[in-house]
Motif scaffolding. Structure first.
Motif, PDB file in Angstrom:
ATOM      1  N   LYS A   1       0.834  -1.199   0.000  1.00 19.41           N
ATOM      2  CA  LYS A   1       0.000   0.000   0.000  1.00 19.41           C
ATOM      3  C   LYS A   1       0.872   1.254   0.000  1.00 19.41           C
ATOM      4  CE  LYS A   1      -4.008   1.947  -0.060  1.00 19.41           C
ATOM      5  NZ  LYS A   1      -4.902   1.752  -1.222  1.00 19.41           N
TER       6      LYS A   1
ATOM      7  N   PHE B   1     -11.776  -7.494  11.078  1.00 17.26           N
ATOM      8  CA  PHE B   1     -12.076  -6.650   9.917  1.00 17.26           C
ATOM      9  C   PHE B   1     -12.283  -7.499   8.669  1.00 17.26           C
ATOM     10  CE2 PHE B   1     -10.677  -3.922   6.348  1.00 17.26           C
ATOM     11  CZ  PHE B   1     -11.686  -2.964   6.438  1.00 17.26           C
TER      12      PHE B   1
ATOM     13  N   GLN C   1     -16.084  -8.501   6.286  1.00 13.91           N
ATOM     14  CA  GLN C   1     -16.241  -8.337   4.840  1.00 13.91           C
ATOM     15  C   GLN C   1     -16.704  -9.605   4.124  1.00 13.91           C
ATOM     16  OE1 GLN C   1     -13.119  -5.601   2.957  1.00 13.91           O
ATOM     17  NE2 GLN C   1     -12.024  -6.416   4.726  1.00 13.91           N
TER      18      GLN C   1
ATOM     19  N   HIS D   1      -8.348   3.921   9.882  1.00 18.64           N
ATOM     20  CA  HIS D   1      -8.372   4.170   8.440  1.00 18.64           C
ATOM     21  C   HIS D   1      -7.299   3.380   7.714  1.00 18.64           C
ATOM     22  CE1 HIS D   1      -8.638   6.264   4.618  1.00 18.64           C
ATOM     23  NE2 HIS D   1      -7.340   6.523   4.698  1.00 18.64           N
TER      24      HIS D   1
ATOM     25  N   ARG E   1      -8.203  -0.219   7.083  1.00 18.37           N
ATOM     26  CA  ARG E   1      -9.139  -0.306   5.961  1.00 18.37           C
ATOM     27  C   ARG E   1      -8.400  -0.196   4.630  1.00 18.37           C
ATOM     28  NH1 ARG E   1     -14.421   0.136   7.466  1.00 18.37           N
ATOM     29  NH2 ARG E   1     -14.849   0.976   9.542  1.00 18.37           N
ATOM     30  N   SER E   2      -7.346   0.609   4.609  1.00 16.52           N
ATOM     31  CA  SER E   2      -6.690   0.899   3.339  1.00 16.52           C
ATOM     32  C   SER E   2      -5.932  -0.292   2.764  1.00 16.52           C
ATOM     33  CB  SER E   2      -5.727   2.083   3.501  1.00 16.52           C
ATOM     34  OG  SER E   2      -4.550   1.701   4.199  1.00 16.52           O
TER      35      SER E   2
ATOM     36  N   SER F   1      -9.057  -3.989   2.726  1.00 14.55           N
ATOM     37  CA  SER F   1     -10.359  -4.020   2.053  1.00 14.55           C
ATOM     38  C   SER F   1     -10.292  -5.027   0.913  1.00 14.55           C
ATOM     39  CB  SER F   1     -10.713  -2.633   1.516  1.00 14.55           C
ATOM     40  OG  SER F   1      -9.812  -2.259   0.497  1.00 14.55           O
ATOM     41  N   LEU F   2     -11.426  -5.580   0.552  1.00 12.54           N
ATOM     42  CA  LEU F   2     -11.449  -6.607  -0.493  1.00 12.54           C
ATOM     43  C   LEU F   2     -10.914  -6.079  -1.816  1.00 12.54           C
ATOM     44  CD1 LEU F   2     -14.821  -8.491   0.147  1.00 12.54           C
ATOM     45  CD2 LEU F   2     -12.512  -9.118   0.843  1.00 12.54           C
ATOM     46  N   SER F   3     -11.136  -4.802  -2.108  1.00  7.92           N
ATOM     47  CA  SER F   3     -10.627  -4.233  -3.357  1.00  7.92           C
ATOM     48  C   SER F   3      -9.100  -4.233  -3.379  1.00  7.92           C
ATOM     49  CB  SER F   3     -11.160  -2.806  -3.550  1.00  7.92           C
ATOM     50  OG  SER F   3     -10.769  -1.984  -2.455  1.00  7.92           O
ATOM     51  N   ASP F   4      -8.481  -3.977  -2.232  1.00  2.21           N
ATOM     52  CA  ASP F   4      -7.020  -3.990  -2.170  1.00  2.21           C
ATOM     53  C   ASP F   4      -6.463  -5.411  -2.231  1.00  2.21           C
ATOM     54  OD1 ASP F   4      -6.148  -1.168  -1.789  1.00  2.21           O
ATOM     55  OD2 ASP F   4      -7.475  -1.288  -0.070  1.00  2.21           O
TER      56      ASP F   4
END
Length: 325
Positions: free
Chosen positions: A73, A269, A273, A302, A305-306, A309-312
């Motif tokens: 990230k 977390f 999801q 935050h 989450r960054s 997250s499933l998109s990451d």
């Protein structure tokens, strides 16, 4: 760079000539492999410090606790390095070690085998072949999420601390054996049930679930492990009962802080999801720990989450490492 004649050792690692420096630039720029051997709560700081000095082709290694995902990230701020710097994560450190005092490291034992993943995944075989002569790297995890989900520290340390709070706080010197004395049958039951919730998360993400018994038997004295006697073995294996491995003297220690903030909270977390509330013991453990630490309940921050997250995680989960090299 200055030169130390030898690394002090306690019987587990041979003495070798080493170099040391107080400057990160000097340490990083000439290195092929960079080991980020810091606690999880120092990952972000170290990543930000070394990023400006990295070059294409280097391998940056983290020991579980979602370090590799944090690194990827952060690497987004350096697009010229994307796909050129390799990030490695192992499910555990390659040695059992402790720092008895500032500036010293005591090696308690070398591990037998530690699962490793690399991103980009195609480079896992090259990395393991490169380091195998000196590190126990002969098992590939599916990806760099898998290695963090195989970290057994949180499911082992959090129950041990929460179940021994009174003794930890009443012992001024910590002069008792954390594993040999703190690991009672009731604590064993707690650990197994917490570990079962970790395994559920692995399954939810399509990752092979390895129990704490399986992983720990791979890490330590693989040839001496007797199936079915895991906790008895843990209390008597020579590493976890080493004289140097004392109990913590405060609940506000790495065992609990790292285990909760960088171990169990990320699991919750991830669970939120992919289907909701199927980790009640994990949730309760986090809440009880926060009560002991006199910290109010907090939501996932935050930064968590960054990178979780499933998109990451999409690209990470899309391609597996080659398992069973």
């Amino acid at each position: 760079m200055q030169t130390l004649r030898y690394v002090e050792e306690t019987g587990a690692v041979h003495k070798v000539p080493v170099h040391f420096t107080q400057g990160l630039m000097a340490a990083v720029e000439g290195a092929d492999i960079i080991f980020c051997a810091v606690p999880a709560f120092q990952h972000n700081k170290l990543i930000n410090q070394i990023l400006p000095y990295l070059r294409a082709g280097q391998y940056v290694v983290f020991f579980a606790y979602f370090g590799a995902l944090k690194f990827l990230k952060s690497l987004e701020r350096y697009p010229s390095l994307k796909g050129k710097v390799n990030v490695v994560e192992s499910a555990s450190a390659f040695h059992a070690a402790r720092s008895p005092y500032f500036g010293a490291v005591e090696i308690l034992g070398a591990k037998s085998s530690v699962p490793v993943a690399v991103y980009p995944p195609a480079r896992v075989k090259d990395f393991c072949a490169w380091v195998k002569p000196v590190l126990p790297c002969d098992m590939a995890a599916q990806n760099i999420l898998h290695t963090s989900l195989m970290s057994v520290g949180p499911v082992l340390h959090v129950p041990l601390v929460l179940s021994n709070v009174a003794r930890i706080e009443s012992s001024v010197s910590g002069d008792w054996q954390f594993y040999a004395e703190g690991l009672t049958p009731a604590v064993e039951s707690y650990i197994r049930k917490l570990d079962a919730e970790r395994l559920t998360i692995c399954k939810k993400f399509g990752l092979t679930p390895y129990s704490i018994e399986t992983l720990m038997s791979q890490f330590f004295y693989r040839d001496r492990f007797v199936p079915g006697d895991f906790f008895d073995w843990l209390r008597n294996n020579g590493i976890h009962t080493a004289q140097a491995l004392k109990a913590p003297t405060s609940v506000d220690s790495r065992y609990l802080i790292e285990g909760i903030e960088y171990g169990l909270k990320p699991l919750l977390f991830l669970a939120a999801q992919v289907g909701g509330n199927f980790m009640p013991l994990t949730q309760s453990s986090v809440q009880i720990a926060q009560a002991f630490l006199d910290k109010r309940e907090t939501t996932i921050d935050h930064f968590l989450r960054s990178y979780l997250s499933l998109s990451d995680l999409h690209d990470i989960l899309a391609v597996d490492n080659v398992v069973g090299m």
